[in-house]
Design an enzyme around this catalytic site. Structure first.
Site, PDB file in Angstrom:
ATOM      1  CB  CYS A 108      43.027  20.448  50.402  1.00 49.83           C
ATOM      2  SG  CYS A 108      41.864  21.051  49.088  1.00 49.83           S
ATOM      3  N   GLY A 154      34.520  23.216  54.063  1.00 53.06           N
ATOM      4  CA  GLY A 154      33.680  22.805  52.926  1.00 53.06           C
ATOM      5  C   GLY A 154      34.378  23.366  51.451  1.00 53.06           C
ATOM      6  CB  SER A 186      37.677  30.288  48.534  1.00 56.75           C
ATOM      7  OG  SER A 186      38.743  29.702  48.367  1.00 56.75           O
ATOM      8  CB  SER A 208      42.473  27.008  46.701  1.00 50.37           C
ATOM      9  OG  SER A 208      43.348  26.886  47.742  1.00 50.37           O
ATOM     10  CG  LEU A 209      47.308  27.384  41.330  1.00 48.22           C
ATOM     11  CD1 LEU A 209      46.591  26.835  40.261  1.00 48.22           C
ATOM     12  CD2 LEU A 209      48.155  28.539  40.298  1.00 48.22           C
ATOM     13  CG  ASN A 210      46.876  26.099  47.352  1.00 55.20           C
ATOM     14  OD1 ASN A 210      47.029  27.247  47.521  1.00 55.20           O
ATOM     15  ND2 ASN A 210      45.667  25.433  47.557  1.00 55.20           N
ATOM     16  CG  ASN A 284      47.965  29.482  59.303  1.00 61.38           C
ATOM     17  OD1 ASN A 284      48.806  30.384  59.678  1.00 61.38           O
ATOM     18  ND2 ASN A 284      46.844  29.847  58.232  1.00 61.38           N
ATOM     19  CB  CYS A 327      43.802  30.405  55.925  1.00 60.65           C
ATOM     20  SG  CYS A 327      43.096  29.899  54.539  1.00 60.65           S
TER      21      CYS A 327
HETATM   22  S1  SF4 Z   1      41.036  23.590  51.561  1.00 56.56           S
HETATM   23 FE1  SF4 Z   1      38.594  23.804  51.211  1.00 56.56          FE
HETATM   24  S2  SF4 Z   1      38.336  22.353  49.596  1.00 56.56           S
HETATM   25 FE2  SF4 Z   1      40.177  21.667  50.533  1.00 56.56          FE
HETATM   26  S3  SF4 Z   1      39.797  20.241  52.079  1.00 56.56           S
HETATM   27 FE3  SF4 Z   1      39.959  22.331  53.179  1.00 56.56          FE
HETATM   28  S4  SF4 Z   1      37.798  22.985  53.163  1.00 56.56           S
HETATM   29 FE4  SF4 Z   1      38.050  21.270  51.595  1.00 56.56          FE
END
Ligand code: SF4
Length: 336
Positions: A108, A154, A186, A208-210, A284, A327
């Protein structure tokens, strides 16, 4: 180890099964970290166990306190890998954010953990040990952990077995005894595993849609190329109405990327029929980040559009930004 695993272990020592129950309670309810302190065992058994086994999987290296009361706990595995966990106090709650992997492979683009290649899944014992370290850390303050969220380092559903086992340990009535609705996992949207997870455990799940369109989502979350918006939302829609109360949709707002009124309306069109709350998380920023945080007016306007479109919304307050604990800011290093 589950009680059954412990019973098998004790059977190899010709010990009776109730020893497994006693040890489980000592580790998971009382937080014992040395066999010498398992007072329900005779001295000879304590000495024998101390010679052949060890308790616990993690070491607490340090605790960094934010000006807002958030605490980042830096831990280390037996293999010397750094893992982070965060304590977030709010009113009468104390939420702990825990990690499920060392690094992450999901990529991500708004997340600092994504810069750490995935090294391995954390074992169930290493996941619950984060909670037990935090419990001991809070001991003198009289505060207790009320909620646990798998939102640290993770992708939890990429460590499916470890996360399921650890959640079961945390919920065990003879252990830490967390209520199922006090645990949230999540996910970035591993659709088939979401379904399986929801069938297996009664805990909460946050997607987590975003993004409100596939092009944007694929750009910020590569997992979308495999499981797109329609596919992940179909999993949520397949759940019975009563079950959807344990679901939330998270939306990290990236300035100039997914935070327009058009995005808000498209998002509303996607989620309105699901009856699931959307949790807005203003980005953030971290050093080298490709995105900026939207200003407060933009966040509020986005929320207003969703409300006008009959979507329930919450806006997450950023906590622990000064210590790199907010976050998307966890990377296994001291954030000061
Ligand atoms: S948001 Fe979660 S799933 Fe995406 S890279 Fe970061 S730790 Fe991994």
């Amino acid at each position: 180890m589950s009680v059954d695993d412990l019973a098998e272990f004790f059977a190899t020592l010709s010990e009776r099964r109730f020893r497994a129950d006693q040890l489980f309670q000592a580790i998971h309810a009382q937080g014992v970290v040395r066999f010498e302190d398992v007072t329900t065992f005779p001295l000879t058994l304590r000495q024998k166990l101390s010679q052949i086994a060890v308790l616990g999987g993690m070491t607490l290296d340090s605790a960094l306190q934010s000006t807002d009361g958030t605490v980042k706990l830096l831990m280390r595995t037996a293999q010397n890998e750094r893992v982070e966990s965060v304590l977030i106090p709010a009113d009468d709650r104390m939420t702990q954010c825990i990690s499920s992997q060392v690094g992450c492979k999901m990529g991500c683009t708004f997340c600092l953990t994504a810069t750490m290649p995935l090294r391995r899944n954390l074992r169930p014992s290493e996941i619950v040990d984060q909670v037990y370290h935090a419990r001991r850390y809070l001991n003198d303050s009289g505060k207790k952990i009320t909620n646990v969220v798998y939102m640290g380092m993770g992708e939890p559903l990429d460590n499916f077995v470890g996360v399921v086992k650890s959640a079961r340990l945390l919920m065990h009535p003879n252990g830490a005894a967390f209520g199922a609705r006090r645990i949230t996992v999540s996910t970035s949207g591993l659709a088939p595993r979401m379904q399986e997870f929801l069938d297996l455990l009664p805990v909460k799940l946050a997607l987590s849609l975003n993004a409100s369109d596939n092009r944007t989502r694929s750009a910020v979350m590569p997992v979308n190329r495999k499981y797109d918006i329609a596919e992940v939302l179909a999993v949520l829609e397949s759940r019975p109405w009563a079950d959807r109360q344990r679901l939330t949709i998270e939306y990290v707002m990236l300035g100039g990327v997914n935070d327009t009124e058009l995005d808000a309306r498209r998002l509303a069109n996607l989620v309105r029929k699901l009856g699931i709350t959307v949790n807005l998380i203003p980005f953030n920023p971290f050093e080298g980040a490709a995105y900026r945080r939207p200003d407060e007016d933009r966040v509020n306007q986005f929320a207003r559009v969703l409300v006008a479109e009959h979507v329930a919304v919450t806006v997450r307050q950023s906590r622990g930004r000064d210590i790199g604990a907010a976050c998307g800011m966890l990377d296994g290093v001291d954030g000061t």
